[in-house]
Design an enzyme around this catalytic site. Structure first.
Site, PDB file in Angstrom:
ATOM      1  N   GLU A  94      -8.310  54.412  99.370  1.00 35.27           N
ATOM      2  CA  GLU A  94      -7.314  55.475  99.459  1.00 35.27           C
ATOM      3  C   GLU A  94      -6.195  55.114 100.419  1.00 35.27           C
ATOM      4  O   GLU A  94      -6.406  54.395 101.395  1.00 35.27           O
ATOM      5  CB  GLU A  94      -7.989  56.765  99.929  1.00 35.27           C
ATOM      6  CG  GLU A  94      -8.944  57.279  98.877  1.00 35.27           C
ATOM      7  CD  GLU A  94      -9.652  58.560  99.285  1.00 35.27           C
ATOM      8  OE1 GLU A  94     -10.056  59.289  98.370  1.00 35.27           O
ATOM      9  OE2 GLU A  94      -9.820  58.827 100.482  1.00 35.27           O
ATOM     10  N   CYS A 107      -0.365  55.436 105.549  1.00 29.61           N
ATOM     11  CA  CYS A 107      -1.640  55.088 106.177  1.00 29.61           C
ATOM     12  C   CYS A 107      -2.421  54.291 105.138  1.00 29.61           C
ATOM     13  O   CYS A 107      -2.739  54.816 104.067  1.00 29.61           O
ATOM     14  CB  CYS A 107      -2.362  56.378 106.565  1.00 29.61           C
ATOM     15  SG  CYS A 107      -4.036  56.128 107.152  1.00 29.61           S
ATOM     16  N   CYS A 114     -16.626  50.300 105.021  1.00 26.24           N
ATOM     17  CA  CYS A 114     -16.463  49.785 106.389  1.00 26.24           C
ATOM     18  C   CYS A 114     -17.817  49.314 106.904  1.00 26.24           C
ATOM     19  O   CYS A 114     -18.844  49.922 106.608  1.00 26.24           O
ATOM     20  CB  CYS A 114     -15.927  50.886 107.301  1.00 26.24           C
ATOM     21  SG  CYS A 114     -15.452  50.304 108.944  1.00 26.24           S
ATOM     22  N   CYS A 118     -19.389  54.313 112.663  1.00 29.03           N
ATOM     23  CA  CYS A 118     -18.976  55.414 113.532  1.00 29.03           C
ATOM     24  C   CYS A 118     -19.546  56.711 112.960  1.00 29.03           C
ATOM     25  O   CYS A 118     -19.350  57.019 111.785  1.00 29.03           O
ATOM     26  CB  CYS A 118     -17.453  55.479 113.629  1.00 29.03           C
ATOM     27  SG  CYS A 118     -16.743  53.948 114.270  1.00 29.03           S
ATOM     28  N   CYS A 121     -17.248  59.411 111.080  1.00 27.37           N
ATOM     29  CA  CYS A 121     -16.251  58.950 110.104  1.00 27.37           C
ATOM     30  C   CYS A 121     -16.816  58.921 108.683  1.00 27.37           C
ATOM     31  O   CYS A 121     -17.912  58.404 108.459  1.00 27.37           O
ATOM     32  CB  CYS A 121     -15.764  57.558 110.497  1.00 27.37           C
ATOM     33  SG  CYS A 121     -14.548  56.900 109.350  1.00 27.37           S
ATOM     34  N   CYS A 339      -7.189  62.024 108.773  1.00 24.60           N
ATOM     35  CA  CYS A 339      -7.807  60.867 109.423  1.00 24.60           C
ATOM     36  C   CYS A 339      -9.337  60.931 109.362  1.00 24.60           C
ATOM     37  O   CYS A 339      -9.928  61.956 109.691  1.00 24.60           O
ATOM     38  CB  CYS A 339      -7.392  60.871 110.894  1.00 24.60           C
ATOM     39  SG  CYS A 339      -6.804  59.298 111.426  1.00 24.60           S
TER      40      CYS A 339
HETATM   41  N1  SAH Z   1     -11.403  51.229 111.902  1.00 23.82           N
HETATM   42  C1  SAH Z   1     -10.129  51.543 112.466  1.00 23.82           C
HETATM   43  C2  SAH Z   1      -9.166  52.209 111.503  1.00 23.82           C
HETATM   44  C3  SAH Z   1      -9.708  53.268 110.574  1.00 23.82           C
HETATM   45  S1  SAH Z   1     -10.187  54.812 111.305  1.00 23.82           S
HETATM   46  C4  SAH Z   1     -10.292  52.352 113.726  1.00 23.82           C
HETATM   47  O1  SAH Z   1     -11.424  52.685 114.068  1.00 23.82           O
HETATM   48  O2  SAH Z   1      -9.310  52.606 114.411  1.00 23.82           O
HETATM   49  C5  SAH Z   1      -8.651  55.546 111.739  1.00 23.82           C
HETATM   50  C6  SAH Z   1      -8.759  56.605 112.847  1.00 23.82           C
HETATM   51  O3  SAH Z   1      -9.414  57.779 112.354  1.00 23.82           O
HETATM   52  C7  SAH Z   1      -9.570  56.147 114.057  1.00 23.82           C
HETATM   53  O4  SAH Z   1      -8.898  56.507 115.231  1.00 23.82           O
HETATM   54  C8  SAH Z   1     -10.843  56.935 113.899  1.00 23.82           C
HETATM   55  O5  SAH Z   1     -11.508  57.074 115.121  1.00 23.82           O
HETATM   56  C9  SAH Z   1     -10.332  58.232 113.325  1.00 23.82           C
HETATM   57  N2  SAH Z   1     -11.344  59.049 112.670  1.00 23.82           N
HETATM   58  C10 SAH Z   1     -12.440  58.666 112.024  1.00 23.82           C
HETATM   59  N3  SAH Z   1     -13.145  59.734 111.575  1.00 23.82           N
HETATM   60  C11 SAH Z   1     -12.452  60.825 111.956  1.00 23.82           C
HETATM   61  C12 SAH Z   1     -12.641  62.225 111.773  1.00 23.82           C
HETATM   62  N4  SAH Z   1     -13.692  62.702 111.101  1.00 23.82           N
HETATM   63  N5  SAH Z   1     -11.724  63.057 112.303  1.00 23.82           N
HETATM   64  C13 SAH Z   1     -10.647  62.597 112.950  1.00 23.82           C
HETATM   65  N6  SAH Z   1     -10.401  61.292 113.145  1.00 23.82           N
HETATM   66  C14 SAH Z   1     -11.301  60.414 112.654  1.00 23.82           C
END
Ligand code: SAH
Length: 348
Positions: A94, A107, A114, A118, A121, A339
């Site tokens: 996406e 974005c 991935c 995390c 996420c 995000c």
């Molecule tokens: N792997 C990279 C880029 C993808 S995630 C990274 O970790 O930066 C992009 C951003 O979205 C990151 O800052 C991540 O912490 C945030 N993110 C992930 N899950 C989220 C959620 N459920 N709510 C808000 N931000 C989130």
């Protein structure tokens, strides 16, 4: 049937020129084709109208142009657009267009799924299926740029590598895509308009510094205390904060560029005084900015957005220490484009 022809976009400009010379043609022909492929983002040999019919046929016989296809486009009430993008082998990733008053940001995704885990996420739930090629990342930008012009009447102004995947775990292709986006033969965008967001892979942050990249770096920090960070971002056990900090100091010494820390405040996880103190201390290492982002629930009860009071405490403490802090509200929530929500509902 598997296509045995080569993907022409895997060739560098030099390789394309050499190919034409090997065919008894001029190397200049390679430059023309390169221009069609990257500057004009053409997906069809027939459209390469400054080539003879024979040359076009020769290319058709030898190559394919693998490219993405926007499978599904959703537009949010707030102007955000989300593309479900089909790759040539059937996987889906996406990308999102986020228009604000001052900028129009794409974005983009860097991996299918991935490899990091995390806990907050949505993409992490997919595991890593494969890396995207440079052209698959580039194509997402081209598709979004077209949509931005079509629906909002303005071209893209910024790009963030914050979609699906960890860009530093797909280092070469991500850097190649940025090269294509920034080079005059590609989209000619300034690297200062590009931000790579990483969960923080120290070795690769050092490599970015060694490679003297010109784009911005953002690090998804979320906690400056190892035990807390490891709980929510388990790879932190392998890449602890001390190593991350050392790599950031190296980055700053080599590039002179500050970094942005992305940070979500969660109830009962990182909303204590000691969490705030640890962040303020972490921020002393190099010039930086903190971007507090709103949590987007991913149908998982473990995480809840911290209270306004807790967020205010963070903001006050950071400002008292002269650290710039911004609050980012989510966009595109009604279409799951916010995000960390990408891939929540798609099948890859
Ligand atoms: N792997 C990279 C880029 C993808 S995630 C990274 O970790 O930066 C992009 C951003 O979205 C990151 O800052 C991540 O912490 C945030 N993110 C992930 N899950 C989220 C959620 N459920 N709510 C808000 N931000 C989130």
């Amino acid at each position: 049937m598997k296509n045995s022809k080569q993907d022409i976009r895997a060739l560098s400009k030099k390789e394309l020129q050499e190919f034409f010379v090997s065919q008894g043609d001029k190397s200049f022909r390679g430059s023309q084709v390169y221009d069609w492929l990257w500057n004009k983002a053409t997906y069809n040999f027939e459209e390469m109208t400054n080539l003879s019919k024979e040359t076009r046929q020769m290319l058709i016989d030898n190559f394919v142009i693998n490219h993405i296809e926007v499978d599904q486009m959703q537009r949010s009430k707030d102007g955000t657009i989300k593309n479900a993008v089909k790759l040539h082998d059937g996987f889906t990733v996406e990308s999102v267009l986020i228009p604000t008053m001052s900028r129009t940001t794409a974005c983009v995704s860097s991996q299918v799924g991935c490899s990091l885990d995390c806990k907050f996420c949505a993409t992490a739930k997919l595991k890593r299926l494969r890396n995207l090629n440079a052209d698959e990342i580039f194509d997402q930008v081209v598709a979004i740029d077209k949509e931005s012009k079509l629906y909002n009447g303005i071209p893209l102004s910024n790009i963030v590598y914050m979609g699906m995947g960890e860009p530093l775990m797909n280092y070469n292709n991500v850097l190649k895509s940025i090269e294509k986006i920034t080079s005059p033969e590609g989209l000619g965008m300034s690297p200062r308009r590009i931000t790579l967001s990483t969960s923080g892979v120290p070795k690769m942050i050092k490599k970015l510094a060694d490679d003297e990249v010109k784009f911005h770096l953002a690090v998804s920090l979320h906690s400056a205390i190892d035990e807390v960070r490891t709980q929510i971002m388990p790879f932190n056990a392998k890449f602890p904060l001390a190593d991350l900090k050392a790599s950031l100091i190296y980055w700053y010494e080599k590039t002179g560029k500050s970094v942005t820390y992305e940070y979500i405040v969660w109830k009962g996880i990182n909303d204590r005084e000691e969490d705030i103190r640890a962040l303020v201390e972490f921020c002393q290492a190099i010039p930086c900015k903190v971007n507090i982002i709103e949590y987007n629930p991913i149908d998982d009860g473990d995480f809840q957005q911290g209270s306004d009071a807790a967020v205010a405490k963070y903001v006050n403490a950071l400002e008292a220490n002269r650290i710039t802090v911004t609050l980012r509200h989510s966009r595109g929530k009604d279409i799951d484009a916010a995000c960390g929500q990408l891939a929540n509902k798609i099948k890859v």
